[in-house]
Design a protein around this motif. Structure first.
Motif, PDB file in Angstrom:
ATOM      1  N   ASN A   1     103.702  98.985 154.656  1.00 41.82           N
ATOM      2  CA  ASN A   1     104.230  99.964 153.705  1.00 41.82           C
ATOM      3  C   ASN A   1     103.220 100.999 153.234  1.00 41.82           C
ATOM      4  OD1 ASN A   1     106.744  98.523 153.709  1.00 41.82           O
ATOM      5  ND2 ASN A   1     105.879  97.089 152.211  1.00 41.82           N
ATOM      6  N   LEU A   2     102.264 101.328 154.091  1.00 39.96           N
ATOM      7  CA  LEU A   2     101.334 102.406 153.772  1.00 39.96           C
ATOM      8  C   LEU A   2     101.814 103.697 154.420  1.00 39.96           C
ATOM      9  CD1 LEU A   2      97.743 100.895 154.201  1.00 39.96           C
ATOM     10  CD2 LEU A   2      99.114 101.067 152.133  1.00 39.96           C
ATOM     11  N   THR A   3     101.655 104.793 153.718  1.00 39.30           N
ATOM     12  CA  THR A   3     101.998 106.091 154.294  1.00 39.30           C
ATOM     13  C   THR A   3     100.894 106.487 155.275  1.00 39.30           C
ATOM     14  OG1 THR A   3     100.803 107.383 152.633  1.00 39.30           O
ATOM     15  CG2 THR A   3     103.088 106.747 152.114  1.00 39.30           C
ATOM     16  N   PRO A   4     101.174 107.408 156.191  1.00 38.00           N
ATOM     17  CA  PRO A   4     100.124 107.878 157.108  1.00 38.00           C
ATOM     18  C   PRO A   4      98.902 108.396 156.363  1.00 38.00           C
ATOM     19  CG  PRO A   4     102.271 108.598 157.877  1.00 38.00           C
ATOM     20  CD  PRO A   4     102.491 107.996 156.524  1.00 38.00           C
ATOM     21  N   GLU A   5      99.111 109.069 155.230  1.00 43.87           N
ATOM     22  CA  GLU A   5      97.997 109.598 154.446  1.00 43.87           C
ATOM     23  C   GLU A   5      97.155 108.471 153.864  1.00 43.87           C
ATOM     24  OE1 GLU A   5      97.167 112.948 150.952  1.00 43.87           O
ATOM     25  OE2 GLU A   5      99.186 112.131 151.246  1.00 43.87           O
ATOM     26  N   GLU A   6      97.819 107.403 153.376  1.00 39.82           N
ATOM     27  CA  GLU A   6      97.097 106.267 152.822  1.00 39.82           C
ATOM     28  C   GLU A   6      96.285 105.558 153.907  1.00 39.82           C
ATOM     29  OE1 GLU A   6      99.841 104.777 149.070  1.00 39.82           O
ATOM     30  OE2 GLU A   6     100.441 104.204 151.101  1.00 39.82           O
ATOM     31  N   LYS A   7      96.869 105.394 155.079  1.00 35.58           N
ATOM     32  CA  LYS A   7      96.159 104.750 156.185  1.00 35.58           C
ATOM     33  C   LYS A   7      94.926 105.547 156.579  1.00 35.58           C
ATOM     34  CE  LYS A   7      99.954 102.199 158.358  1.00 35.58           C
ATOM     35  NZ  LYS A   7     100.716 101.987 159.615  1.00 35.58           N
ATOM     36  N   GLU A   8      95.066 106.869 156.590  1.00 34.13           N
ATOM     37  CA  GLU A   8      93.951 107.719 156.978  1.00 34.13           C
ATOM     38  C   GLU A   8      92.783 107.579 156.002  1.00 34.13           C
ATOM     39  OE1 GLU A   8      91.714 110.214 159.266  1.00 34.13           O
ATOM     40  OE2 GLU A   8      93.638 109.264 159.729  1.00 34.13           O
TER      41      GLU A   8
ATOM     42  N   ASP B   1      93.892 113.187 144.933  1.00 33.71           N
ATOM     43  CA  ASP B   1      93.997 111.956 145.733  1.00 33.71           C
ATOM     44  C   ASP B   1      93.591 110.715 144.944  1.00 33.71           C
ATOM     45  OD1 ASP B   1      94.805 113.358 147.970  1.00 33.71           O
ATOM     46  OD2 ASP B   1      92.782 113.506 148.823  1.00 33.71           O
TER      47      ASP B   1
ATOM     48  N   MET C   1      96.353 108.169 144.095  1.00 34.97           N
ATOM     49  CA  MET C   1      96.780 107.414 145.264  1.00 34.97           C
ATOM     50  C   MET C   1      95.741 106.361 145.647  1.00 34.97           C
ATOM     51  SD  MET C   1      97.747 108.824 149.082  1.00 34.97           S
ATOM     52  CE  MET C   1      96.140 109.574 149.286  1.00 34.97           C
TER      53      MET C   1
ATOM     54  N   LYS D   1      96.466  97.620 146.711  1.00 38.74           N
ATOM     55  CA  LYS D   1      97.233  97.136 147.866  1.00 38.74           C
ATOM     56  C   LYS D   1      96.325  96.407 148.849  1.00 38.74           C
ATOM     57  CE  LYS D   1     100.946 100.602 148.076  1.00 38.74           C
ATOM     58  NZ  LYS D   1     101.528 101.684 148.909  1.00 38.74           N
TER      59      LYS D   1
END
Length: 251
Positions: free
Chosen positions: A80-87, A118, A121, A128
């Motif tokens: 459940n991570l967004t692409p931005e969070e993963k980056e 940021d 976030m 998380k």
């Protein structure tokens, strides 16, 4: 090593959360920077011995470890991570400094940001990352003990709103969300542990790229060169007067 490490994470959050936490935000002139969340679990090693974890600690012997782990691979294992969070997480690193004999155990999760907005976030992302590590360990059964269930983790930061503009940072209490803080099982557990004598403190440090023109807030302390803001509060402050964690900084 891995099993023992995550057992301590699980035990700590089951009991009370981190005894001491420090969030250090460093902002560069171009608006980029880093957020480093440091947790000091040291005091819980002795407590773990008293609560049934002595056997595992004896097996660890004189274990000492000071290492930095890249989060590049772990980012894809967290759901459940967004692409931005993963980056952002892929660019981060986790330092683990543990010495069982000296009862020392600290972790520091460092995550970069490209713009101050940021930071909100990243605060949630840090939670998380740590929460998933604990859940994986508990699923395998923790040698420290417990019922293999932990409440959804939360923190003081979840109850504040951040606002960012050019050269200005503001953190305000989310009064609507705070009205329901008593239903937060995780923080309730921390409060109960505090009543047992476990003191919990949170320190926030903001390193500015230039001297502050203004730094407002009940708990705000400004360094002599006006480039470092420090806010310190404990669990009692959060429940009795959450405004102590609010601030407005202009630089």
């Amino acid at each position: 090593m891995k099993k023992l490490l995550f057992s301590f994470f699980a035990f700590t959050f089951l009991l009370a959360g981190c005894l001491e936490t420090t969030q250090e935000i460093t902002i560069n002139e171009d608006g980029s920077g880093t957020v480093v969340n440091t947790n000091d679990f040291s005091a819980l090693i002795g407590l773990a011995k008293q609560m049934g974890g002595a056997g595992d600690l004896e097996k660890a012997g004189d274990m000492a470890k000071d290492t930095v782990i890249s989060m590049a691979q772990g980012a894809d294992s967290i759901p459940n991570l967004t692409p931005e969070e993963k980056e952002i997480l892929r660019k981060g690193s986790l330092r683990v400094n543990m010495n069982i004999k000296d009862e020392k155990f600290l972790t520091s999760l460092s995550l970069p940001f490209s713009k101050p907005s940021d930071i909100t976030m990243i605060s949630k992302l840090s939670g998380k990352a740590m929460s998933e590590a604990m859940k994986e360990q508990m699923a395998d059964g923790s040698p420290v003990g417990g019922n293999n269930e932990i409440p959804e983790t939360s923190s003081f930061d979840d109850y504040y709103k951040y606002e960012f503009s050019e050269g200005e940072l503001t953190r305000k209490l989310d009064k609507e969300k705070y009205a329901g803080v008593e239903s937060d099982e995780f923080l309730k557990g921390m409060k109960e542990a505090s009543a047992m004598g476990l003191s919990m403190k949170a320190t926030y440090v903001i390193n500015l790229p230039r001297p502050a023109q203004k730094a407002e807030g009940k708990g705000v302390k400004l360094s002599d060169d006006k480039k470092k803001v420090t806010i310190t509060a404990d669990l009692d402050d959060f429940f009795a007067d959450p405004s102590k964690l609010e601030y407005k900084i202009k630089y």
